[in-house]
Structures are given as structure tokens and as C-alpha cells.
Design an enzyme around this catalytic site. Structure first.
Site, PDB file in Angstrom:
ATOM      1  N   CYS A 104     -36.597  -0.807 -33.319  1.00  0.00           N
ATOM      2  CA  CYS A 104     -37.934  -0.942 -33.062  1.00  0.00           C
ATOM      3  C   CYS A 104     -38.235  -0.286 -34.024  1.00  0.00           C
ATOM      4  CB  CYS A 104     -38.600   0.188 -31.831  1.00  0.00           C
ATOM      5  SG  CYS A 104     -37.640  -0.096 -30.154  1.00  0.00           S
ATOM      6  N   ARG A 126     -39.519  -5.034 -37.275  1.00  0.00           N
ATOM      7  CA  ARG A 126     -38.544  -5.119 -35.880  1.00  0.00           C
ATOM      8  C   ARG A 126     -38.615  -4.949 -34.119  1.00  0.00           C
ATOM      9  NH1 ARG A 126     -36.159  -1.324 -39.374  1.00  0.00           N
ATOM     10  NH2 ARG A 126     -34.513  -0.296 -37.718  1.00  0.00           N
ATOM     11  N   TRP A 142     -38.818  -3.043 -29.026  1.00  0.00           N
ATOM     12  CA  TRP A 142     -37.067  -4.265 -29.468  1.00  0.00           C
ATOM     13  C   TRP A 142     -37.513  -3.205 -28.013  1.00  0.00           C
ATOM     14  CZ3 TRP A 142     -33.170  -5.179 -28.109  1.00  0.00           C
ATOM     15  CH2 TRP A 142     -33.064  -6.538 -28.558  1.00  0.00           C
ATOM     16  N   ASN A 147     -36.122   4.835 -31.788  1.00  0.00           N
ATOM     17  CA  ASN A 147     -35.601   4.019 -31.908  1.00  0.00           C
ATOM     18  C   ASN A 147     -33.866   3.981 -32.078  1.00  0.00           C
ATOM     19  OD1 ASN A 147     -35.070   1.400 -33.187  1.00  0.00           O
ATOM     20  ND2 ASN A 147     -33.821   1.828 -34.980  1.00  0.00           N
ATOM     21  N   GLY A 148     -32.965   2.917 -31.308  1.00  0.00           N
ATOM     22  CA  GLY A 148     -31.748   3.313 -30.320  1.00  0.00           C
ATOM     23  C   GLY A 148     -32.153   3.051 -28.956  1.00  0.00           C
ATOM     24  N   GLU A 155     -24.867 -22.248 -40.510  1.00  0.00           N
ATOM     25  CA  GLU A 155     -26.007 -21.654 -40.505  1.00  0.00           C
ATOM     26  C   GLU A 155     -26.820 -22.033 -40.547  1.00  0.00           C
ATOM     27  OE1 GLU A 155     -26.986 -18.223 -40.875  1.00  0.00           O
ATOM     28  OE2 GLU A 155     -28.365 -18.418 -42.226  1.00  0.00           O
ATOM     29  N   LYS A 176     -30.746 -21.227 -37.629  1.00  0.00           N
ATOM     30  CA  LYS A 176     -31.395 -21.430 -38.261  1.00  0.00           C
ATOM     31  C   LYS A 176     -32.215 -22.355 -37.469  1.00  0.00           C
ATOM     32  CE  LYS A 176     -31.200 -18.908 -40.665  1.00  0.00           C
ATOM     33  NZ  LYS A 176     -30.826 -17.627 -40.983  1.00  0.00           N
ATOM     34  N   GLU A 197     -32.607 -20.199 -33.472  1.00  0.00           N
ATOM     35  CA  GLU A 197     -33.728 -19.070 -33.414  1.00  0.00           C
ATOM     36  C   GLU A 197     -34.599 -18.925 -33.977  1.00  0.00           C
ATOM     37  OE1 GLU A 197     -32.604 -16.780 -37.611  1.00  0.00           O
ATOM     38  OE2 GLU A 197     -32.954 -15.434 -35.960  1.00  0.00           O
ATOM     39  N   HIS A 206     -12.710 -34.642 -29.623  1.00  0.00           N
ATOM     40  CA  HIS A 206     -12.194 -34.171 -28.937  1.00  0.00           C
ATOM     41  C   HIS A 206     -12.791 -33.354 -28.150  1.00  0.00           C
ATOM     42  CE1 HIS A 206      -8.419 -34.065 -31.667  1.00  0.00           C
ATOM     43  NE2 HIS A 206      -8.724 -33.308 -32.960  1.00  0.00           N
ATOM     44  N   LYS A 212     -35.732  -8.400 -36.955  1.00  0.00           N
ATOM     45  CA  LYS A 212     -35.356  -7.927 -37.426  1.00  0.00           C
ATOM     46  C   LYS A 212     -33.921  -7.406 -38.340  1.00  0.00           C
ATOM     47  CE  LYS A 212     -35.166  -9.943 -41.764  1.00  0.00           C
ATOM     48  NZ  LYS A 212     -34.262 -11.185 -42.486  1.00  0.00           N
TER      49      LYS A 212
HETATM   50  O1  M6R Z   1     -29.369  -7.541 -41.870  1.00  0.00           O
HETATM   51  P1  M6R Z   1     -27.851  -7.818 -41.331  1.00  0.00           P
HETATM   52  O2  M6R Z   1     -27.877  -8.236 -42.429  1.00  0.00           O
HETATM   53  O3  M6R Z   1     -27.001  -6.941 -40.998  1.00  0.00           O
HETATM   54  O4  M6R Z   1     -28.196  -8.498 -39.870  1.00  0.00           O
HETATM   55  C1  M6R Z   1     -27.003  -9.452 -39.501  1.00  0.00           C
HETATM   56  C2  M6R Z   1     -28.043 -10.412 -38.038  1.00  0.00           C
HETATM   57  O5  M6R Z   1     -28.476  -9.763 -36.671  1.00  0.00           O
HETATM   58  C3  M6R Z   1     -29.477 -11.039 -39.040  1.00  0.00           C
HETATM   59  O6  M6R Z   1     -28.264 -12.075 -40.113  1.00  0.00           O
HETATM   60  C4  M6R Z   1     -29.306 -12.387 -37.762  1.00  0.00           C
HETATM   61  O7  M6R Z   1     -28.750 -13.070 -37.756  1.00  0.00           O
HETATM   62  C5  M6R Z   1     -31.181 -13.376 -38.197  1.00  0.00           C
HETATM   63  N1  M6R Z   1     -31.841 -13.440 -37.673  1.00  0.00           N
HETATM   64  C6  M6R Z   1     -30.583 -14.647 -38.623  1.00  0.00           C
HETATM   65  O8  M6R Z   1     -31.375 -15.313 -39.069  1.00  0.00           O
END
Ligand code: M6R
Length: 610
Positions: free
Chosen positions: A2, A27, A76, A102-103, A482, A486, A489, A505, A605
Site C-alpha cells: 500500500c 503500490r 492493495w 501498510n503491512g 522472464e 512479463k 502479468e 516430455h 509494485k
Molecule cells: O522489488 P523486487 O525486485 O524485489 O520485486 C520482486 C517481484 O515482486 C517483481 O519482480 C515482480 O515479479 C514484477 N512485477 C515483475 O514484473
């Protein structure tokens, strides 16, 4: 997850809170709210709304509370669905206290039962509401003491902002395992979850440490530990520019950040590529240390984890040190075999990811040295590490991580080359060859970014795909993971990444007429094997998008439906540049589907909860 903002000063609080929350919306964005106190009323005025910040802004057009002290929040959801009632700020029973949080409060059920036995009634399903009531319960005329007493009863993580009608000249902030900074202005002070929220007003900040509490007045800030003792803190001066955290004419942060990759990689590499050598200042892993090193654990989440997978391939290949890559959320609970002869590399863009921070502490407890790769200066992971390698990517705002990944790969290669040279597993000439190749990479990525139209056109023909596979071998498999993350998400298209050799397999059963398969071919030694994999999926009707070096374009064109080229470069280093077309592909697919590219559904984020 958050975002929190707080203000006290001589100006109206609401516009400043909203402005700050806009910078923090990355966030969390399922609801938002503000609480403001004007020094006269009996109650704090709270306005909150489910949905994006714009919904709250509209609500504030009909009623905007006045007051020069306030707290704001963008949420969030963890406890309780996103709705108006569960949005923050939460007020205490008699309305004298309001809290943003936040938490996660892990023992909130016990606290709730206790408070209910004392006659407190709960309005929301959140864990946060217990904090508001508990502060009120503990309040005996001293807000700081009431908050400290409350914090002693909380288990879990928090960043908090607390205001009280009885204390119109101050508010209280506190943190544990969730980020919080205090901004120092002239006759005004701020709190925020992240620097961009207050950068318009001040560049001088205090970074709160875990279990610290700040008493914020308009002309002073005092910091205390959990025992209520005053703590001295140096001012941290922010030297980056606010424009780095703004869109600057781009339609989305994500495309801006992809276009910034050449600069981000250059800023990360240049200070470490001196003359003909690699110099990792202040990391200082000596020849002697590296000679006795038995194992490296790379620990991270999401995109940072995928950077770690590339790191494993590169570090093992050049140094011959065994490397294990671990998902932070798994590592901390699986009783890992770690000791003082092990190095743990923790990768995190934000430096605040709770799973990574907890895994770091676990590895440290077991004796490992911690080297972190972090983008945010002064973040928790950076501060708790023995050594920090900062990636100089600049602020990354889009939820989908892009430029941070390229810079994390840069760090992995620098470590691989530096460690290998010190261990004598590569020669000086080989190190120089890799060093010079790294030097070229920013300009190679620039070329890929400038040639992005072909990817956009291809995306426009396939954005209705239901499922997309990514297959690769060796480093291209790591890259595929990766690329697939991408895409899913931000486009919400189902996608999976597979090792090319694993198809037969089982996975190949899923390939049918028209299935889109993305195939990177950047590994010279696996090139023919990968061509065979392309032939296998083509024979089952797949549509193939291949990504390969310019020199192989003609050959690959014979088999693939479209070939995206990257400039010719060393196989080992190719992932730093080959990821860019995949990021662009994900971006265009998302735009074409009409999604909110920078704020994809259900995500945030900075993941500061478990
Ligand atoms: O801030 P961080 O690099 O620790 O975050 C890790 C993941 O939460 C972050 O990479 C997440 O997978 C992204 N949304 C990917 O695009």
C-alpha cells in the site's frame, strides 16, 4: 504494497496528500482515502472510496475537508475485499484517532477479540482497524506513548501514520518490515512510503529503521526507538531528479522504462568498467574469500528471481562455483543448508520485498555473507546486507519490471567475470573480452528499442491469443521464463515457459494449429538443437516468433513465421539485450488489449507482505 502519505504544515493537506498518492499508486490501487484534521472539530474528517485514486478525487470534488494535517493511503487489499469500508484511513471508536497502514498484523484476531471484550465495535474486515482502536484504548494524553504501547502488542509488519484530534500539532509514524521515510521541509514535514511522493517539496529525508517511531510536527521531527528513547539520524539527500519518476511524454511508464534501458545499463556498468578491468568498489570479495567459497545462493522473487537464473548459468560457467537459485518465499521456510562458507546474493529492485528480506535474514542467521543487488538506495535489503551492488536503473514505476531486469543481469555478469578472474577460472584476456562486450551493450539495446515497430505489428495480429508458449535452451530458457512472466502479468494471456528439450516430455501435447510460440535462439552452442525444437512445434501447427542474432536471421527465417533480430553479440551476454523484444511484445499485447499497462490487475509494485 500500500502507499502512505502524511503531511503537517501551513498548507491545506488534501491536495498534497492526493499529489503524493498519485506517485504511490503503483503500490496498490484498489481503493484510496484521506483523513484530515482542522484543529477545531471533534472528529477527524475521513473521505475514502473503492477504486482508483481518480474515484476518490471525484468524491473530494463534492466534499473536501479542510485542515493542515492529514494522512492518505492507496490500498492493495490483504484483509477484507476492496470496498469503501475496508479502505484506509480507519478511525477509532470515538473518532479521535485515524490510522493508515501498510503491512499485515498477524495477531489481529486476538487483538480484535480483546478489544471487543472492552466494548469496541468493528466496522471493517481489515487487520488495520485494530490499530486505530488499540491506540485509542492506550491513549492517556500522549499520542507517542499510546502508539509505542500499541506497537508492542502488534505482530507482523507495518508502516503507519497516526493522527489524533487531541494532538493537532503532531502526528506519529512508525515502521517495521515495511518502508517509510520522513520528508523534511521548511515549516512543513511529510511521511511517505516512497521518495517520489514528496520529492516535489523536499530532497532531505530521514529513512526510518525497523521498530522506529517518528513524532512529526510542522517544524521538527523526532525519532524514537521502541523503548521510547530518542534516536539520532543523519539526513539523506536525494540527488535524482523528479522527471525520472514522471512519464515525460510517453503513453505509459512501462514503455518509457523500456526506452531507458540503454541508459540504465550504461549507468550500472560504466562506473564498474574501468580501463581494461572490472572494478566492483566496496564489494571487496577477495581472492582468498572466493577461493574458499563453497556455494552461492541467489535469492529473489519474480523478475529478480529470473535475473538470478541467468546469474546461475553465467556464474557457474565462468567461476565453477555451484550456484543455487531460490525463490525467497520458499527458501525461508525449507530449513536450507547454509553456512559461513556460503555467499547469498539477494536481488531486489525495490529492496523492500518482504519475502526477500526475510530470506536474507534467514541466510544471515545461518552465517552466510549477504551481497545484495538493489535499485533503491537505502532500502531495507540494502541496509541489512554486508555488501550492496546498486543497479543505477533510476526509479521504476510500472508494475512490470523491465529496465531493472537488464541492470540486474549486468550485475550478474560483472560478478561472474570478477569472481572468475580472481579464482583463476578465466584468463585476463577472456575477462577483457567480456568486459569489452559489456561496454557495447547499451548501444545494442538502443538499436533494438529503435526497431520496435516490427514487434508492434506482430502483436497487432496476435493479441487475441489464448495461450502463448516461450521455449528456449540454456540461457534462452532462463530468458523465456522472464518473457513469459512479463506477458502474463500485463496482458492476462496464459503463458508458460519451457526448456526446449523438455517439450517432448509432455508440453508438446498442448501445441496445436495456431498456437503462438516465442523462441529465443541466442546460444551458439544450442542453436541447432533449438532449430529442431522450432521444427517440432511448427510440425504441430505452431506460429513461431523467433528472436536471434542478425547473422542467423536468414537461416531462422526458413522455419519461423517472424524473426526479430538483435545485434550480433557474445552468447553468454545476449540475455541483457534479448529480453528487450520480449518486454516490448508484452507491452504491445497489453496496450492492444486495452489493459491498464502500468497497473495490471491484482498486482502491486512493491510486495511488502507475505
Ligand atoms: O522489488 P523486487 O525486485 O524485489 O520485486 C520482486 C517481484 O515482486 C517483481 O519482480 C515482480 O515479479 C514484477 N512485477 C515483475 O514484473
Amino acid at each position: 504494497m500500500c502507499g502512505i502519505v502524511g503531511y503537517i504544515g501551513n498548507k491545506q493537506a488534501v491536495p498534497i496528500l492526493i499529489e503524493g498518492l498519485k506517485k504511490l499508486e503503483y503500490r496498490g490501487y484498489d481503493s484510496a482515502g484521506v483523513a484530515v484534521y482542522n484543529g477545531n472539530d471533534d472528529n477527524i474528517n475521513v473521505v475514502k472510496a473503492k477504486g482508483r485514486l481518480s474515484v476518490l478525487e471525484n468524491k473530494l470534488k463534492t466534499y473536501c475537508p479542510d485542515g493542515m494535517m492529514g494522512i492518505g493511503h492507496t490500498r492493495w487489499a490483504t484483509h477484507g475485499e476492496p470496498n469503501d469500508v475496508n479502505s484506509h484511513p480507519h478511525a477509532s471508536q470515538n473518532g479521535i484517532i485515524a490510522v493508515v497502514h501498510n503491512g499485515i498484523i498477524e495477531n489481529y484476531m486476538q487483538l480484535k477479540e480483546f478489544l471487543q471484550s472492552k466494548g469496541y465495535c468493528f466496522q471493517s474486515d481489515t487487520d488495520t482497524e485494530v490499530i486505530a482502536h488499540l491506540v485509542e484504548y492506550n491513549y492517556r494524553g500522549d499520542l507517542l506513548n499510546a502508539v509505542i504501547k500499541t506497537l508492542n502488542d502488534l505482530e507482523g509488519s507495518y508502516a503507519l501514520g497516526v493522527i489524533c484530534t487531541q494532538c493537532p500539532d503532531e502526528f506519529i509514524a512508525a515502521r517495521k518490515d515495511s518502508p517509510l521515510i520522513v520528508g523534511i521541509g521548511k515549516n512543513e514535514n511529510f511521511i511517505a512510503s516512497d521518495i517520489p511522493a514528496i520529492l516535489k517539496y523536499t530532497r532531505d529525508i530521514y529513512i526510518l529503521e525497523d521498530k522506529e517511531i517518528a513524532c512529526v510536527k510542522k517544524d521538527s521531527v523526532s525519532i524514537y526507538n521502541i523503548l521510547g528513547e530518542k534516536v539520532k539520524r543523519d539526513i539523506f539527500h536525494v540527488d535524482w531528479d523528479i522527471s525520472s519518476a514522471e512519464k515525460g511524454g510517453f503513453e505509459h511508464f512501462m514503455i518509457k522504462e523500456i526506452c531507458e534501458e540503454p541508459k540504465a545499463v550504461k549507468s550500472t556498468l560504466s562506473p564498474r568498467l574501468k580501463d581494461s578491468k572490472i572494478v566492483l568498489d566496496n564489494i571487496n570479495l577477495t581472492k582468498e574469500y572466493l577461493a574458499q567459497l563453497e556455494k552461492i545462493y541467489i535469492i529473489a522473487c519474480g523478475t529478480a528471481y529470473h535475473a538470478g537464473v541467468v546469474g546461475k548459468y553465467a556464474i557457474e560457467k565462468l567461476t565453477r562455483i555451484p550456484v543455487e537459485v531460490e525463490l525467497a518465499s520458499e527458501f525461508r521456510y525449507r530449513d536450507p543448508i547454509v553456512n559461513k562458507n556460503h555467499l547469498s546474493i539477494v536481488i531486489s529492485q525495490s529492496g523492500e520485498t518482504l519475502d526477500s528480506l526475510m530470506a536474507l535474514r534467514e541466510a544471515k542467521k545461518r552465517g552466510a555473507r549477504i551481497l545484495s543487488v538493489v535499485n533503491v538506495v537505502g532500502s531495507s535489503i540494502a541496509r541489512e546486507s554486508d555488501n550492496v551492488f546498486y543497479t543505477w536503473a533510476g526509479p521504476e514505476i510500472a508494475v512490470a519490471s523491465t529496465k531493472a531486469y537488464n541492470t540486474q543481469l549486468s550485475a550478474m555478469y560483472l560478478f561472474a567475470i570478477d569472481f572468475a578472474l580472481k579464482r583463476g577460472t578465466i584468463s585476463v584476456d577472456e575477462a577483457k573480452k567480456y568486459r569489452n562486450e559489456l561496454d557495447r551493450i547499451p548501444s545494442l539495446i538502443e538499436k533494438i528499442v529503435n526497431d520496435r515497430e516490427k514487434i508492434q505489428k506482430f502483436a497487432s495480429r496476435h493479441y487475441n491469443a489464448k495461450s502463448i508458449f516461450f521455449i528456449g535452451r540454456g540461457l534462452d530458457y532462463a530468458l523465456s521464463m522472464e518473457g513469459s512472466l512479463k506477458l502474463k502479468e500485463i496482458s492476462y494471456i496464459h503463458s508458460e515457459a519451457y526448456a526446449g528439450g523438455e517439450l517432448k516430455h509432455g508440453t508438446i501435447a498442448l501445441i496445436e494449429e495456431g498456437t503462438l510460440v516465442v523462441c529465443p535462439l541466442t546460444q551458439e552452442s544450442l542453436f541447432d538443437k533449438m532449430l529442431s525444437n522450432i521444427k517440432e512445434v511448427k510440425a504441430r501447427g505452431a506460429v513461431v516468433m523467433a528472436i536471434t542474432h542478425e547473422k542467423h536471421a536468414l537461416m531462422v527465417e526458413k522455419y519461423a513465421d517472424i524473426v526479430i533480430t538483435i545485434p550480433d553479440m557474445e552468447s553468454l551476454l545476449s540475455p541483457i539485450a534479448a529480453i528487450t523484444p520480449m518486454q516490448l511484445f508484452a507491452y504491445y499485447m497489453s496496450v492492444l488489449k486495452g489493459n491498464d499497462v502500468d497497473k495490471p490487475r491484482n498486482l502491486a509494485k512493491s510486495v511488502t507482505v507475505e
